[in-house]
Design an enzyme around this catalytic site. Structure first.
Site, PDB file in Angstrom:
ATOM      1  N   LYS A   1       2.986   4.933   4.802  1.00  0.00           N
ATOM      2  CA  LYS A   1       2.304   5.331   6.033  1.00  0.00           C
ATOM      3  C   LYS A   1       3.265   6.031   6.989  1.00  0.00           C
ATOM      4  O   LYS A   1       2.837   6.722   7.913  1.00  0.00           O
ATOM      5  CB  LYS A   1       1.675   4.112   6.705  1.00  0.00           C
ATOM      6  CG  LYS A   1       0.677   3.358   5.834  1.00  0.00           C
ATOM      7  CD  LYS A   1       0.057   2.202   6.615  1.00  0.00           C
ATOM      8  CE  LYS A   1      -0.762   1.286   5.728  1.00  0.00           C
ATOM      9  NZ  LYS A   1       0.057   0.365   4.921  1.00  0.00           N
TER      10      LYS A   1
ATOM     11  N   LYS B   1      -4.999   4.534   6.591  1.00  0.00           N
ATOM     12  CA  LYS B   1      -4.164   3.911   5.566  1.00  0.00           C
ATOM     13  C   LYS B   1      -3.492   4.932   4.650  1.00  0.00           C
ATOM     14  O   LYS B   1      -2.503   4.612   3.989  1.00  0.00           O
ATOM     15  CB  LYS B   1      -5.017   2.967   4.710  1.00  0.00           C
ATOM     16  CG  LYS B   1      -5.715   1.864   5.498  1.00  0.00           C
ATOM     17  CD  LYS B   1      -4.741   0.919   6.166  1.00  0.00           C
ATOM     18  CE  LYS B   1      -5.463  -0.236   6.849  1.00  0.00           C
ATOM     19  NZ  LYS B   1      -4.523  -1.158   7.522  1.00  0.00           N
TER      20      LYS B   1
ATOM     21  N   GLU C   1       2.658  -3.409  13.394  1.00  0.00           N
ATOM     22  CA  GLU C   1       3.583  -4.458  13.805  1.00  0.00           C
ATOM     23  C   GLU C   1       4.365  -4.982  12.607  1.00  0.00           C
ATOM     24  O   GLU C   1       5.345  -5.704  12.775  1.00  0.00           O
ATOM     25  CB  GLU C   1       2.824  -5.611  14.460  1.00  0.00           C
ATOM     26  CG  GLU C   1       2.273  -5.296  15.840  1.00  0.00           C
ATOM     27  CD  GLU C   1       1.600  -6.493  16.476  1.00  0.00           C
ATOM     28  OE1 GLU C   1       1.909  -6.790  17.641  1.00  0.00           O
ATOM     29  OE2 GLU C   1       0.751  -7.133  15.816  1.00  0.00           O
TER      30      GLU C   1
END
Length: 221
Positions: A74, A14, A167
């Site tokens: 990220k 993360k 996603e």
């Protein structure tokens, strides 16, 4: 690391350490992982956009505007980012099948013309099953890309590289940014790569992994 150690070590990162970069030698192995993944009938219905520069990662963030803004760090803080793309139904046509066949022929996979023709017939047979019987041709190709992603996540972990599959991206924005649809592709998943930050809350050092027990998910007969 052995396989069990690798499985225990990897997790969905993360937060990345922005001071650490993947070496050129390891990036070469990362790219080879993408190329060497298995796929049904060796279809390889994919393309990958690899961002290793600040400019390239900025282009990737076009897919994290608006609702998906939480995924932007990220991408920007990672060492590299891979966009996994699938061929569209129009892209996986007979011309592509014949191209695959010729590449395999040059690589020495066909001892004779009969075997080559048999492979071509098999490719068309499976293609027709998914086009006309199951009517899931696009989905079938996307499943091959997900096979690649699974292979990729384990492979980069074996190199000691962290990864974040996402996603949560605006696929239309990324398709437009890289002109994918005109080339017969569409974006599916972004995977960031790099090295975990010490402060990452999701690290296995801080948050234990959780999986269903073998007794629940495996039946041995």
């Amino acid at each position: 690391m052995n396989l069990q150690d690798t499985l225990n070590w990897r997790y969905t990162t993360k937060e990345y350490d922005t001071t650490k970069k993947i070496s050129d030698a390891d990036m070469a192995q990362v790219k080879n992982l993408l190329r060497m993944s298995p796929s049904s009938i060796n279809l390889q219905p994919w393309h990958f956009i690899v961002a290793e520069t600040t400019e390239g990662k900025a282009r990737m963030t076009k897919g994290t505007q608006g609702f998906f803004h939480f995924n932007e760090p990220k991408i920007t803080n990672a060492s590299a980012v891979v966009l996994f793309c699938s061929k569209t139904s129009e892209g996986a046509d007979d011309t592509f099948f014949k191209h695959l066949l010729e590449v395999q022929d040059k690589d020495g996979r066909f001892p004779n013309e009969d075997i080559k023709n048999g492979m071509y017939g098999g490719m068309n047979a499976f293609g027709d099953i998914h086009k006309y019987d199951l009517k899931d041709y696009q989905h079938w190709m996307e499943k091959q890309v997900y096979l690649n992603i699974g292979n990729f996540l384990l492979g980069v972990a074996s190199l000691g590289i962290d990864a974040t599959p996402m996603e949560g991206i605006d696929v239309k924005a990324l398709d437009e940014e890289f002109g994918l649809r005109e080339k017969g592709f569409t974006s599916l998943v972004v995977v960031s790569l790099g090295y975990r930050a010490a402060s990452d809350f999701n690290s296995t050092d801080k948050t234990p992994k959780s999986r269903l027990p073998q007794s629940e998910i495996i039946t041995v007969i």
